[in-house]
Design an enzyme around this catalytic site. Structure first.
Site, PDB file in Angstrom:
ATOM      1  N   GLY A  73       1.191   3.406   6.939  1.00  0.00           N
ATOM      2  CA  GLY A  73       1.469   1.971   7.068  1.00  0.00           C
ATOM      3  C   GLY A  73       2.821   1.613   6.468  1.00  0.00           C
ATOM      4  O   GLY A  73       3.551   0.755   6.988  1.00  0.00           O
ATOM      5  N   THR A  74       3.162   2.274   5.385  1.00  0.00           N
ATOM      6  CA  THR A  74       4.441   1.999   4.719  1.00  0.00           C
ATOM      7  C   THR A  74       5.603   2.324   5.656  1.00  0.00           C
ATOM      8  O   THR A  74       6.543   1.536   5.798  1.00  0.00           O
ATOM      9  CB  THR A  74       4.543   2.833   3.421  1.00  0.00           C
TER      10      THR A  74
ATOM     11  N   ASN B 124      -4.821  -7.417   1.310  1.00  0.00           N
ATOM     12  CA  ASN B 124      -5.554  -6.280   0.759  1.00  0.00           C
ATOM     13  C   ASN B 124      -6.318  -6.606  -0.514  1.00  0.00           C
ATOM     14  O   ASN B 124      -7.316  -5.991  -0.829  1.00  0.00           O
ATOM     15  CB  ASN B 124      -4.600  -5.110   0.493  1.00  0.00           C
TER      16      ASN B 124
ATOM     17  N   GLN C 269      -4.720  -4.029   6.794  1.00  0.00           N
ATOM     18  CA  GLN C 269      -6.059  -4.357   6.279  1.00  0.00           C
ATOM     19  C   GLN C 269      -6.915  -5.127   7.283  1.00  0.00           C
ATOM     20  O   GLN C 269      -8.062  -5.459   6.985  1.00  0.00           O
ATOM     21  CB  GLN C 269      -5.948  -5.166   4.975  1.00  0.00           C
TER      22      GLN C 269
ATOM     23  N   SER D 275      -2.602   1.664   9.573  1.00  0.00           N
ATOM     24  CA  SER D 275      -2.650   2.924   8.840  1.00  0.00           C
ATOM     25  C   SER D 275      -4.038   3.542   8.989  1.00  0.00           C
ATOM     26  O   SER D 275      -5.047   2.887   8.708  1.00  0.00           O
ATOM     27  CB  SER D 275      -2.354   2.639   7.369  1.00  0.00           C
TER      28      SER D 275
ATOM     29  N   THR E 165       8.495  16.065  14.841  1.00  0.00           N
ATOM     30  CA  THR E 165       7.354  16.612  15.592  1.00  0.00           C
ATOM     31  C   THR E 165       6.087  15.838  15.242  1.00  0.00           C
ATOM     32  O   THR E 165       5.775  15.651  14.069  1.00  0.00           O
ATOM     33  CB  THR E 165       7.175  18.113  15.246  1.00  0.00           C
TER      34      THR E 165
ATOM     35  N   CYS F 137      -1.436   0.686  -4.852  1.00  0.00           N
ATOM     36  CA  CYS F 137      -0.023   1.026  -5.061  1.00  0.00           C
ATOM     37  C   CYS F 137       0.521   0.426  -6.344  1.00  0.00           C
ATOM     38  O   CYS F 137       1.596   0.791  -6.791  1.00  0.00           O
ATOM     39  CB  CYS F 137       0.818   0.543  -3.888  1.00  0.00           C
TER      40      CYS F 137
HETATM   41  N1  PLP Z   1      -0.129  -2.807   3.952  1.00  0.00           N
HETATM   42  C1  PLP Z   1      -1.271  -3.137   3.337  1.00  0.00           C
HETATM   43  C2  PLP Z   1      -1.776  -4.541   3.460  1.00  0.00           C
HETATM   44  C3  PLP Z   1      -1.977  -2.187   2.597  1.00  0.00           C
HETATM   45  O1  PLP Z   1      -3.117  -2.538   1.982  1.00  0.00           O
HETATM   46  C4  PLP Z   1      -1.464  -0.878   2.498  1.00  0.00           C
HETATM   47  C5  PLP Z   1      -2.155   0.151   1.685  1.00  0.00           C
HETATM   48  O2  PLP Z   1      -2.879  -0.163   0.763  1.00  0.00           O
HETATM   49  C6  PLP Z   1      -0.269  -0.576   3.158  1.00  0.00           C
HETATM   50  C7  PLP Z   1       0.364  -1.560   3.877  1.00  0.00           C
HETATM   51  C8  PLP Z   1       0.352   0.791   3.080  1.00  0.00           C
HETATM   52  O3  PLP Z   1      -0.302   1.715   3.905  1.00  0.00           O
HETATM   53  P1  PLP Z   1      -0.113   3.297   3.645  1.00  0.00           P
HETATM   54  O4  PLP Z   1      -0.924   3.626   2.447  1.00  0.00           O
HETATM   55  O5  PLP Z   1      -0.626   3.940   4.870  1.00  0.00           O
HETATM   56  O6  PLP Z   1       1.339   3.522   3.453  1.00  0.00           O
END
Ligand code: PLP
Length: 397
Positions: A72-73, A154, A184, A204, A242, A330
């Site tokens: 997701g990041t 989240n 989320q 994600s 890849t 995080c």
């Molecule tokens: N965006 C939200 C709202 C999230 O809760 C998270 C992860 O907790 C992310 C982005 C990041 O996703 P990833 O862990 O796959 O990088």
């Protein structure tokens, strides 16, 4: 010891069916999907099937709008940096609008852009954690290039009206791009991006029962951005590298399973979440609900325990095999109170004692009953050693 996993917004367990589907691509079907020989057709076809499954999951007709990423990041960074690089300049196109409650993977990109000279407007939320859309729209200027609002928060589970935000933004200026962090929301509520004005939507896989290390970004047909992963021609030259075939296959299957389980999520998971929430709130005079938005995802609740330290609650719960969290995975390890709860103006008495419980379709009634019994026991135990005896006594503890 029982193990009760109530931290599904941090990550989820891999569904057995997902594991089963990905294993052949770790072992026998290992061909590079870009190669020309027959086994590569197997892997490239599997990727295209997953692309169709993700498109269906996100409610879009054209699978070509889906790009595979590593998480997701990365999806969020791709969208935001890609728009700024393509359309931004520090003199006339230098303004971005977002919210104060975004995930750190979005907020830190904006903080970094501010250091480089971009202007970012951060829209707050009210005491229920809800957004004021009119206020957000009123901040648009001729310099605005991007508006970014998450679909579901989240920490508190609030759902934001992203479709409405996107159409109001485009009504004002169709050139402004709209990015939605959907990490989320995916798997918790229905998503329908077709016919919406959203340009970018990130998801994600590890949040909906697939492994960590794979994500996707929806890019609306015709929306341009500057790719930042350069190299080969994979993903239509928009994300080089890849493709991670086994994990992409896993995400496709997980998306299909999550879509099929949506009704269960919206009824049964919600029922268990509500039972947990009421079960805790009704037993403790110092428990205050932080998840108060009128629209919220079915699996999340965030409860503040006044005059009790959140880290201690988590440690005591851990001893009983109950796994929850104090906010975003995080930012755990940081002693700063949650930026989301601060934006919501949660009083300081419960700011440091707020716990997020997040369920999944694998959470059982028995687990919830156990949590309803043990969480209040832990809070009562901690109340006895709190320096705020007078205040807690007044609250019945
Ligand atoms: N965006 C939200 C709202 C999230 O809760 C998270 C992860 O907790 C992310 C982005 C990041 O996703 P990833 O862990 O796959 O990088």
């Amino acid at each position: 010891m029982k193990e009760i996993y109530l931290d599904n917004n941090a990550t989820t367990r891999v569904d057995d069916k997902v594991l089963e589907a990905m294993l052949p691509f770790l072992k026998d079907n290992y061909a590079n999907p870009s190669s020309m020989y027959d086994p590569a057709r197997t892997t490239s076809c599997a990727i295209e099937k997953a692309r169709e499954q993700i498109a269906d999951f996100l409610g879009v007709n054209d699978p070509k709008t889906i790009l595979f990423t590593s998480c997701g990041t990365e999806s969020a960074n791709t969208a935001i940096k890609g728009v700024v690089e393509k359309f931004g300049n520090k003199e006339t196109k230098n303004h971005i609008i977002t919210t104060r409650v975004e995930h750190p993977c979005v907020l830190s990109v904006y903080e970094n852009l501010e250091k480089k000279g971009y202007k970012v407007s951060y829209v707050g939320v009210n005491e229920n954690g809800e957004l004021d859309i009119e206020n957000l729209i009123s901040l648009i200027t001729p310099e605005t290039i991007l508006v970014s609002v998450m679909h579901a928060n989240n920490e508190i589970g609030a759902i934001y009206p992203v479709y409405e935000v996107a159409s109001k933004v485009k009504e004002k200026n169709k050139d402004i791009k709209v990015f939605v962090d959907g990490v989320q929301a995916a798997g918790k509520i229905p998503i329908k991006l077709q016919d919406s004005e959203i340009d970018f939507y990130s998801i994600s896989a590890h949040k909906f029962h697939a492994p960590k290390g794979v994500g996707a970004l929806y890019v609306k047909k015709g929306t341009l951005f500057e790719p930042f992963m350069l190299g080969g021609h994979q993903e239509n030259s928009l994300r080089a590298g890849t493709q991670n075939t086994p994990y992409i296959v896993a995400m496709g299957v997980a998306a299909k399973l999550a879509k099929d389980a949506l009704d269960y999520e919206l009824t049964e998971v919600k029922r268990l979440r509500d039972k947990l929430e009421q079960g805790i709130l009704s037993q403790l005079g110092n428990a205050k609900l932080n998840s108060k938005a009128s629209s919220r995802v079915p699996n999340t609740t965030n409860i503040g325990f006044e005059y009790i330290e959140g880290e201690l609650i988590l440690l005591y719960l851990n001893e009983l095999g109950i796994y929850a969290s104090s906010g975003s995975a995080c930012t755990s390890g940081s002693l700063d109170p949650s930026h989301v709860l601060r934006a919501q103006k949660v009083p300081f008495t419960s700011l440091h004692g707020s716990i997020r419980f997040s369920l999944s379709r694998f959470t059982t009634e028995e687990e919830i009953d156990y949590a309803i019994e043990k969480v209040p026991e832990v809070i009562k135990k901690l109340a006895k050693i709190s320096p705020f005896q007078k205040e807690l006594n007044e609250l019945g503890l």
